[in-house]
Scaffold this motif. Structure first.
Motif, PDB file in Angstrom:
ATOM      1  N   ASN A   1      37.530 -17.632   3.826  1.00 39.79           N
ATOM      2  CA  ASN A   1      36.752 -17.696   2.593  1.00 39.79           C
ATOM      3  C   ASN A   1      36.857 -19.077   1.962  1.00 39.79           C
ATOM      4  O   ASN A   1      35.937 -19.561   1.337  1.00 39.79           O
ATOM      5  N   ARG A   2      38.050 -19.655   2.077  1.00 42.69           N
ATOM      6  CA  ARG A   2      38.263 -20.956   1.447  1.00 42.69           C
ATOM      7  C   ARG A   2      37.686 -22.087   2.284  1.00 42.69           C
ATOM      8  O   ARG A   2      37.345 -23.120   1.751  1.00 42.69           O
ATOM      9  N   TRP A   3      37.628 -21.870   3.589  1.00 41.38           N
ATOM     10  CA  TRP A   3      37.180 -22.968   4.456  1.00 41.38           C
ATOM     11  C   TRP A   3      35.672 -23.013   4.608  1.00 41.38           C
ATOM     12  O   TRP A   3      35.098 -24.056   4.806  1.00 41.38           O
TER      13      TRP A   3
ATOM     14  N   ALA B   1      34.066 -10.694   1.887  1.00 39.16           N
ATOM     15  CA  ALA B   1      33.240 -11.892   1.912  1.00 39.16           C
ATOM     16  C   ALA B   1      32.542 -12.075   0.580  1.00 39.16           C
ATOM     17  O   ALA B   1      32.421 -11.152  -0.227  1.00 39.16           O
TER      18      ALA B   1
ATOM     19  N   PRO C   1      40.692 -14.130   3.924  1.00 38.21           N
ATOM     20  CA  PRO C   1      40.724 -14.972   2.721  1.00 38.21           C
ATOM     21  C   PRO C   1      40.843 -16.466   3.033  1.00 38.21           C
ATOM     22  O   PRO C   1      40.252 -17.285   2.321  1.00 38.21           O
ATOM     23  N   ILE C   2      41.568 -16.800   4.105  1.00 36.93           N
ATOM     24  CA  ILE C   2      41.672 -18.218   4.467  1.00 36.93           C
ATOM     25  C   ILE C   2      40.290 -18.756   4.800  1.00 36.93           C
ATOM     26  O   ILE C   2      39.884 -19.812   4.320  1.00 36.93           O
TER      27      ILE C   2
END
Lengths: 257, 262, 257
Positions: free
Chosen positions: A114-116, A200, A111-112
């Motif tokens: 995903n944000r980057w 994803a 998830p991290i």
């Protein structure tokens, strides 16, 4: 010779027997499952044959993400090990921090990432990079510092400087450990890539395929993706082992018994 | 020496914290990233959120962790038993060893959704998958320990006319303990990962659910605190094994000092 | 043959194949009678079969031809009844057991009760001078101390026979001579039959009643030399002309080295 024959026949026959029981519905009876819940091997095989092009394309996406991430992660890990060797006092602390990274669950990393990263590939590579860093750093450090007794003294007797010691002694010495790390990393990079694809935003890759097909109750398709993933893992591992055998011929673990 | 090491570590963690603060600061004030708070929040804010939501997060974490621990215990026991069986029986080894090797090459977590789909029970799948992923490294390491017993140590037992059970109790098992623990150290964080993964595949509770909810919108600020919690769980699981190792292997070299010469 | 001999070695031969497939003739037709309470050395260079012979007596190997009788029984029976204690070249201590529990190991195997165990451990550790180290782990001790633990462990079962396979060969000369004296002191108190394998001529002369000289390729008995030096022997005896003449007599009796 007969012993060698036995040692292939036994596992092979058990494997075939398992597939046969599975095919004939033994597991379904045992676990109270319907055929649509657990597809039989021939069903999986024929589904795989029909969708081979798509499955292979997805496999290519996952594998390329895993390999790129593994190369980046392993390189960073190796650099950390080198720094830790050159500056032992502070470097060792850095190594401890990296091994703490090792305990971070992959599922929390994706998830991290995903944000980057906005693309599925970037995100996959990000997860794999973090996951493969620690194993390489720890193993390479061990290889760079765990020298045979007196080998450092021998170098000193040649009045070798630190640079020479590093290139002539430490670097060759760490090669077997680097391969140990690569073998660990090739498997974990596949796992990391697949797991990151579960969450994803993109709609490609083996992980997405497994999850999406199961969600759509396309069980045979899901299983064929699993099969492909397993095969890809085995092939990648064997490739690394082959390279290893060529690269570190001198090491005791490669000796013919 | 040891005090020095602790100091170095403290400096490291302080450095990372500072760097992170700086990163978060520059993301907001230099790059003017609108998503800054979700991409890289200030670590002190994450810790504040963690403290504020400690109750819910720790409860969720406990659910996941306890299932991981159950699976871990189960998988480790099966792994140990299989390794012993393989060391006793040549046929058992011939059958299982190739599969043990191959299984280390395949991405086992890829099977998680399948198992989850077959079992359809949250708690059971958490335990099964955690056990499954624990099993391989434990069995492989334990077996390599049992196979590494020095020949002269075995000969001593033979000279005592020892029977199989006492050879195993007094020699093989204690000898393989360090090997077992290196397997357990690999497996412990993995079992937590497995348990969280099942959370995220569709459980109703657990820390993975918190991660997932915050991932797909809603309670945004809790996301990083959840990541912290799961990382903490992985690290704690590792250190529990380390502590257990100290208790069960008191003869390990690093824990003792040399007595003296003749 | 002398019926009163405690150990009878009758025309023992040993052949085996090494791992390259070559035939090795380790022992050729060796016969020795060993009396009760005797201290006998098997002396020779490497390849003379001295260790092989000891291992046959200990039932760790079976001879290809010939027969060994120990106390009127087969070696296997003596092993099953724990009539011998054995000390190996390496101390072979169990790392996970403290000194006292290493000595306890054979007593546990013999199912001796706890109080008896403890009193025997006390006694043996005192005999070898390690009472103060009873709670240490093996790796905390020096090589000489570890070997003393091995001797205490072999004596703890109160065997009739003590078999020693080059027990001091890994130690430095000073420690070796000290342990030689200690061994004689212990032997005079316990009166065991001792078979002592060594490749050190002066060690064998200092310790033994008789020295069996073995020569290599094939391993065979070339002489049995009586050592009629008076007992108790102290380190001063090593400087006497009698000692030197025995040493050179033995040195001259080797064949084909």
């Amino acid at each position: 010779m007969t012993d060698k024959l036995k040692s292939t026949l036994w596992p092979l026959s058990i494997g075939v027997l398992t597939l046969l029981i599975w095919q004939l519905g033994g597991f379904h009876a045992l676990l109270d499952l319907k055929p649509f819940q657990l597809p039989v091997p021939t069903g999986i095989a024929s589904t795989l044959a029909q969708n081979l092009t798509k499955a292979l394309r997805d496999c290519g996406i996952t594998v390329s993400g895993a390999i790129v991430g593994m190369i980046i992660g392993s390189s960073i890990g190796f650099l950390i090990a080198v720094v830790a060797t050159v500056f032992p006092k502070w470097g060792y602390g850095g190594l401890t921090v990296v091994s703490a990274f090792n305990a971070i669950p992959i599922v929390a990393l994706s998830p991290i990432m995903n944000r980057w990263f906005s693309t599925g590939m970037g995100q996959k590579i990000g997860v794999v990079t973090v996951v493969t860093m620690a194993a390489m750093a720890i193993n390479a450090y061990r290889g760079l510092t765990d020298l045979k007794p007196f080998s450092l003294d021998l170098m000193k007797s040649y009045a070798a400087n630190r640079r020479t010691v590093f290139f002539r002694l430490r670097l060759p010495n760490c090669l077997p450990s680097v391969f140990t790390a690569l073998k660990i990393n090739i498997t974990s990079s596949m796992i990391a890539a697949i797991v990151s694809e579960y969450f994803a935003t993109s709609t490609s890759g083996l992980g997405f395929g497994i999850k999406d097909n199961l969600r759509k109750a396309e069980m045979a398709m899901g299983w064929s993706y699993i099969t492909i993933a397993a095969l890809a893992g085995i092939v990648l591992y064997l490739i690394i082992s082959m390279v290893e055998r060529r690269a570190v011929k001198w090491h005791a673990s490669q000796r013919i018994k | 020496m040891n005090k020095n090491k602790t100091l170095v570590l403290l400096v490291w963690f302080a450095g990372i914290f500072a760097l992170w603060e700086l990163g978060a600061f520059s993301l907001v004030n230099i790059f003017h990233d609108k998503m800054a708070a979700s991409k890289l929040p200030y670590p002190h804010e994450v810790i504040a959120t963690l403290a504020k939501n400690w109750q819910t997060l720790s409860e969720a974490g406990a659910v996941t962790f306890s299932k991981a621990a159950t699976g871990f215990a189960l998988g480790a026991s099966i792994g140990i038993i299989l390794a012993i069986l393989m060391s006793i029986s040549k046929i058992a080894e011939q059958i299982a060893f190739p599969y043990l090797i191959v299984s280390q090459m395949i991405p086992v977590l890829g099977l998680a959704p399948i198992i989850f789909n077959l079992v359809r029970n949250m708690d059971a799948s958490r335990i099964i998958i955690a056990a499954y992923i624990t099993f391989f490294p434990v069995a492989a390491n334990m077996l390599s320990g049992l196979k590494s017993v020095d020949i002269d140590k075995r000969e001593l037992m033979y000279s005592y006319a020892a029977k199989k059970p006492s050879i195993y109790m007094k020699l093989m098992l204690p000898f393989s303990l360090p090997y077992l623990f290196s397997g357990l150290k690999i497996a412990a964080p993995l079992s937590v990962t497995a348990s969280i993964l099942v959370d995220m595949l569709g459980s109703k509770n657990g820390i993975g659910v918190k991660l997932l909810y915050s991932l797909y919108g809603g309670t945004k600020d809790i996301f990083w605190a959840s990541v912290f919690t799961s990382a903490l769980m992985g690290i704690i699981s590792y250190f529990i094994v380390i502590i257990a190792e100290r208790i069960f292997i008191p003869w390990k070299k690093e824990f003792n000092t040399k007595a003296g010469e003749d | 043959m002398n019926a009163a001999a405690e150990i009878q070695i009758e025309s023992v031969s040993m052949f085996y194949k090494d791992n390259k497939g070559n035939d090795i003739h380790a022992l050729n037709n060796v016969s020795i009678d060993i009396q009760k309470g005797e201290f006998i050395s098997l002396l020779g260079p490497s390849g003379c079969g001295k260790t092989t012979l000891l291992r046959i007596i200990a039932d760790l190997l079976e001879p290809s031809m010939g027969k060994v009788t120990v106390c009127g029984q087969t070696p296997k029976e003596t092993r099953m009844q724990q009539k011998y204690g054995i000390v190996f070249q390496n101390p072979v201590l169990y790392d996970w057991r403290t000194v006292k529990n290493n000595v306890r190991l054979p007593l546990e195997m013999m199912k001796i009760n706890k109080t008896e165990q403890n009193s025997r451990i006390e006694k043996q550790l005192e005999l070898v001078g390690l009472t103060n180290f009873k709670n240490h782990y093996p790796h905390q001790l020096s090589g000489g101390m570890q070997q003393r633990v091995g001797i205490a462990r072999a004596l703890a079962i109160q065997p009739e026979i003590l078999l020693m396979d080059e027990p001091f060969s890994a130690l430095d000369e000073f420690t070796r001579e000290k342990l030689n004296e200690d061994l004689l002191r212990i032997w005079s108190k316990t009166n065991k039959t001792v078979i002592f394998v060594t490749h050190n001529i002066s060690e064998s002369v200092f310790l033994s009643d008789r020295v069996c000289v073995l020569s290599p390729h094939p391993g065979r008995l070339s002489a049995i030399v009586d050592i009629d030096l008076p007992r108790p022997r102290t380190r001063e005896i090593r400087e006497t002309p009698e000692f030197f003449s025995l040493v050179s007599k033995i040195r001259n009796s080797f064949e084909g080295v």
